[in-house]
Design a protein around this motif. Structure first.
Motif, PDB file in Angstrom:
ATOM      1  N   ALA A 190     -10.784   4.177  -0.515  1.00 51.41           N
ATOM      2  CA  ALA A 190     -11.089   3.413  -1.687  1.00 51.41           C
ATOM      3  C   ALA A 190     -11.607   1.970  -1.070  1.00 51.41           C
ATOM      4  CB  ALA A 190      -9.637   2.789  -2.277  1.00 51.41           C
ATOM      5  N   MET A 191     -11.244   1.604   0.148  1.00 50.28           N
ATOM      6  CA  MET A 191     -11.622   0.274   0.749  1.00 50.28           C
ATOM      7  C   MET A 191     -13.130   0.276   1.135  1.00 50.28           C
ATOM      8  SD  MET A 191      -9.798  -1.492   3.652  1.00 50.28           S
ATOM      9  CE  MET A 191     -10.659  -2.491   5.219  1.00 50.28           C
ATOM     10  N   LYS A 221     -15.114   2.531  -0.064  1.00 44.68           N
ATOM     11  CA  LYS A 221     -15.962   3.260  -1.178  1.00 44.68           C
ATOM     12  C   LYS A 221     -16.739   4.540  -0.873  1.00 44.68           C
ATOM     13  CE  LYS A 221     -17.053  -1.289  -3.468  1.00 44.68           C
ATOM     14  NZ  LYS A 221     -15.937  -1.425  -4.216  1.00 44.68           N
ATOM     15  N   ILE A 250       0.958  -1.213   0.049  1.00 42.07           N
ATOM     16  CA  ILE A 250       0.086   0.077   0.072  1.00 42.07           C
ATOM     17  C   ILE A 250       0.893   1.074   0.014  1.00 42.07           C
ATOM     18  CG2 ILE A 250      -1.671   1.365   1.359  1.00 42.07           C
ATOM     19  CD1 ILE A 250      -2.897  -1.107   0.022  1.00 42.07           C
ATOM     20  N   PRO A 279      -9.976  -1.110  -7.032  1.00 44.27           N
ATOM     21  CA  PRO A 279      -9.751  -2.213  -8.342  1.00 44.27           C
ATOM     22  C   PRO A 279     -10.376  -1.719  -9.676  1.00 44.27           C
ATOM     23  CG  PRO A 279     -11.486  -2.796  -6.656  1.00 44.27           C
ATOM     24  CD  PRO A 279     -10.779  -1.747  -6.148  1.00 44.27           C
ATOM     25  N   ARG A 331      -6.420   5.004   1.002  1.00 46.84           N
ATOM     26  CA  ARG A 331      -6.733   3.506   1.303  1.00 46.84           C
ATOM     27  C   ARG A 331      -8.021   3.136   1.676  1.00 46.84           C
ATOM     28  NH1 ARG A 331      -7.685   0.858   5.395  1.00 46.84           N
ATOM     29  NH2 ARG A 331      -5.802   1.590   6.601  1.00 46.84           N
ATOM     30  N   TYR A 332      -8.270   4.177   3.096  1.00 46.83           N
ATOM     31  CA  TYR A 332      -9.704   3.938   3.778  1.00 46.83           C
ATOM     32  C   TYR A 332     -10.740   4.269   2.648  1.00 46.83           C
ATOM     33  CZ  TYR A 332     -13.388   5.117   6.927  1.00 46.83           C
ATOM     34  OH  TYR A 332     -14.451   5.501   7.841  1.00 46.83           O
ATOM     35  N   PHE A 384      -6.132   2.803  -5.225  1.00 47.17           N
ATOM     36  CA  PHE A 384      -6.337   1.589  -4.250  1.00 47.17           C
ATOM     37  C   PHE A 384      -7.543   0.950  -4.650  1.00 47.17           C
ATOM     38  CE2 PHE A 384      -3.679   4.542  -1.653  1.00 47.17           C
ATOM     39  CZ  PHE A 384      -2.698   3.645  -1.434  1.00 47.17           C
TER      40      PHE A 384
END
Lengths: 481, 481
Positions: B116-117, B119, B78, B348, B113-114, B346
């Motif tokens: 993206a993870m 959404k 990451i 997909p 990252r948060y 981050f």
């Protein structure tokens, strides 16, 4: 006095595993891009945490503690051989040249290192910080690999049991303050544990290993603990059975008196010292008005190597649903004890600084409070915004920016939408969904008349006030609500 | 408009190296048992930090931000390729089985990252937390390997420059609120930087490397930066010289206008976009009343790879000692910018979430405030204790314990000595040295008469009041003081 038998422990373990969610649960089903066993704290989590930590820290400060912090990592050698069987759970840093480092495993060893390094002989401090343990995500019950600890410790040579009693008082104040329901603090003394081992015939070389096994009694049934001691740790079955008799004993100060008369324990000097201190401790606890919350419990061992005297652990008691049922233990929420030898381990001349302290299990408390709020359907606001700046017209961005600047500069918490021309309905919806209580509205008419409309989101009432009175009027309304 | 020439930069570097202490300084001369480049935070440090962080966080909340936290470590992948040349400074965890992990290097990448993870398409959040960088202790100036960051970011697709302007407003509010003296915020745009590189003839493959070099202009003289670009990074000398002309330019909105006319820059589409946004930004900054604090500065590059638009950095200006001297830059205390591509890295499917944010350089601010307090001889209280419970007689421990329980249970911050029979003088000394304002005294006479003496430590006045009025009387006195 009610005896907490062995069955409730098993029942509790089952209950606990339901209560606490598995550490790797993905709440979103989204991309897998986070380290196993860790989690992010959302704004909702943070609001609950902030409230709980505020209460905990204000209690620590009420008792005269100073704040302190240490680095996330220590030299590996500082942490080695301090945590008994759990040492394997330490996170090491990669050797990238230089020193070998590990992430801190608790806040106690860094505190002891700090005292020794700075030659501090006396200190009452609190420390709130993260610690890291490589718990296997499959076997742990709701434990994350990164979690927050809240520690309070008293270092220094003082008259016996006065600081120890204050630690228990603090635990009571915090657990009462958090309104988690009824609780009980189990108390024992490492010297009584060791005396009991000696009296039962445990070889001295096995003391710490057997202590680690006993420590598992709150998660495992006696027969499994017994099996571990006999099969894995090579204890004679009859020795294990003798221990089994003791670890079922718990009660108040009368049990302390009773143990003074115990034929085996009363022969052991160490155990007698521990019992003497516990008797004095109960005297102080009575003066603090908390003796009825404390239970002398011979099954309490505490797994960490560094304890040398009194040890304690607070558990929540679930109110029984039916009359006559025994209170059910729903897990440890605070613990601690005396560690008089740890600081000396870091001092080149071995100078000792006696210490006693406690750690609040805030992670479990966070979880309990969150679950309770969920059950009650309580919603938390994740922002503190007091005023929203809105417009019903196009091309009012400049006026909104001027207006919100006035509010910010007056210390008022204010938001607006980052759009040139937002719809009024969108703006009002935003206030309702985020819980903002007041809206100030500026449009063509208001601008012409030199007024601003103030709208209460709850009542939908609107009043126009002079532009120059805006800040004063809002401050008045906010102070009234 | 005053030009900050190249000499003041060098002067500043010298000044900075004096101002900030080396990271490995041992303040105690005691045992070497702490990791290099890290330090403990003493109670004195913590008090200063708490005050500064309170001000910073309350500003973030004033602007409607939510709190958030992420784990100390992330999956190594990451963090890889997000930080340009500095990536080598990342702390990796040892491979103890399982995933490869690294300590977080900033709070921006974990935030992306948060988003993206989970959404999340829109979020205004602040994050206060530690980050870790393996800076070489010999070359860095006052940088510790563990330090605190305070970040505020706005994620979401909004109309241009409105959130960006708010970030600059927040930086101004915080720096003004902390009363650190005069400051200036340098602003530039990555598209202008890249456009400038293209216009000067830098090959596109070298953009990020040259950007890293330019970023060092606040620590190195131009000739050294030029040398690095030419000798180490293979830039043609005449290209370097062209860059040299630009990076001396700084000024207000008029410089933006001027650059629109620049024969080279005006040919570059990217640069024109950046200039257009800066023009709009200055319009909003004027409405926010902070335009005079902002300087468009072509030497500002920001080393991190992820910036895509506007970038900024706040520096403190030392008041000149002699009239006519140029203000002296004493170092960056806040910085940030727009990063529209990071979240998509981050996701997909590569879905982008535009972001803009800022980071307050609280470590430098802590240090400046601490130094100023030291110079002024200001002392800080490290506890908040309001009342001390004392006795002039022997054998009054029980009465003291009862008394202090009353105070604690009423929410009053109280202490006593952990001695059975402390001397009165010792007790009063303790109050004076720790700044406790009130003492309550119980002795034989007081006990007989049902009264308690209250003593003001400052005035040494004592009055006797009825025991049952104790808590009320103390609360009255504390509310008055």
């Amino acid at each position: 006095m009610p005896l907490l038998g062995l069955l409730p422990r098993r029942a509790w373990a089952a209950l606990l595993s339901q209560l606490v969610r598995p550490p790797c649960a993905s709440r979103t089903g989204a991309v897998r891009c986070q380290s196993q066993g860790t989690r992010d704290l959302s704004p909702q989590h943070m609001v609950v945490r902030e409230k709980i930590l505020d209460l905990v820290i204000s209690c620590f400060k009420r008792h005269g503690a100073k704040g302190m912090d240490t680095p996330a990592f220590e030299l590996k050698e500082i942490l080695t051989e301090k945590y008994g069987e759990d040492s394997g759970l330490m996170y090491d840093l990669k050797d990238q040249g230089g020193e070998l480092l590990s992430l801190r495993y608790d806040l106690t060893v860094p505190f002891a290192r700090y005292l020794a390094m700075n030659k501090v002989k006396k200190m009452k401090r609190y420390h709130v910080g993260k610690v890291w343990r490589r718990e296997s995500p499959t076997i742990v019950q709701g434990r994350y690999r990164e979690f927050c600890q809240c520690d309070f410790d008293i270092a220094g040579q003082f008259d016996p049991m006065i600081p120890d009693a204050e630690c228990l008082k603090i635990m009571c104040e915090i657990l009462s303050g958090l309104q988690l329901g009824d609780f009980l603090i189990k108390v024992n003394d490492r010297r009584i544990v060791d005396g009991m081992f000696a009296a039962c015939g445990v070889p001295e070389s096995k003391f710490r290993a057997i202590c680690s096994s006993i420590d598992k009694l709150d998660k495992m049934a006696w027969k499994d603990v017994r099996h571990e001691m006999v099969a894995k740790k090579g204890l004679a079955p009859e020795v294990a059975d003798r221990i089994g008799d003791y670890v079922q004993c718990h009660g108040g100060v009368s049990l302390v008196e009773q143990m003074f008369q115990d034929p085996r324990l009363s022969q052991n000097k160490q155990a007698l010292e521990g019992l003497g201190d516990l008797k004095l401790l109960f005297e102080y606890l009575t003066l603090f008005g908390i003796a009825e919350k404390i239970s002398f419990d011979l099954s309490l061992a505490r797994g960490l190597d560094y304890y040398t005297g009194v040890i304690y652990e607070a558990v929540l008691l679930q109110t029984p649903t039916q009359a006559g049922e025994e209170p059910l233990n729903v897990g440890s929420v605070a613990a601690g004890g005396r560690y008089d030898g740890l600081v000396g381990m870091f001092d080149p001349k071995g100078h000792k600084v006696p210490c006693v302290g406690l750690s609040i299990g805030v992670e479990r408390i966070f979880y309990i409070v969150e679950q309770r709020m969920k059950t009650k359907g309580e919603k938390v606001r994740t922002t503190e915004t007091q005023v929203f700046v809105a417009t019903p017209q196009k091309n009012f961005l400049q006026e909104r920016l001027k207006l919100i600047t006035e509010l910010w500069d007056a210390g008022i918490k204010a938001e607006m939408l980052y759009k040139n021309n937002p719809k009024l309905l969108t703006q009002l919806h935003y206030c309702e969904s985020t819980g903002i209580p007041l809206v100030v509205i500026i449009g063509e008419q208001e601008l012409k008349e030199g007024v601003i409309k103030i709208r209460s989101v709850a009542s939908r009432e609107e009043v126009a006030i002079k532009r120059e009175n805006l800040v004063a009027e809002i401050q008045k309304r906010l102070s009234e609500s």
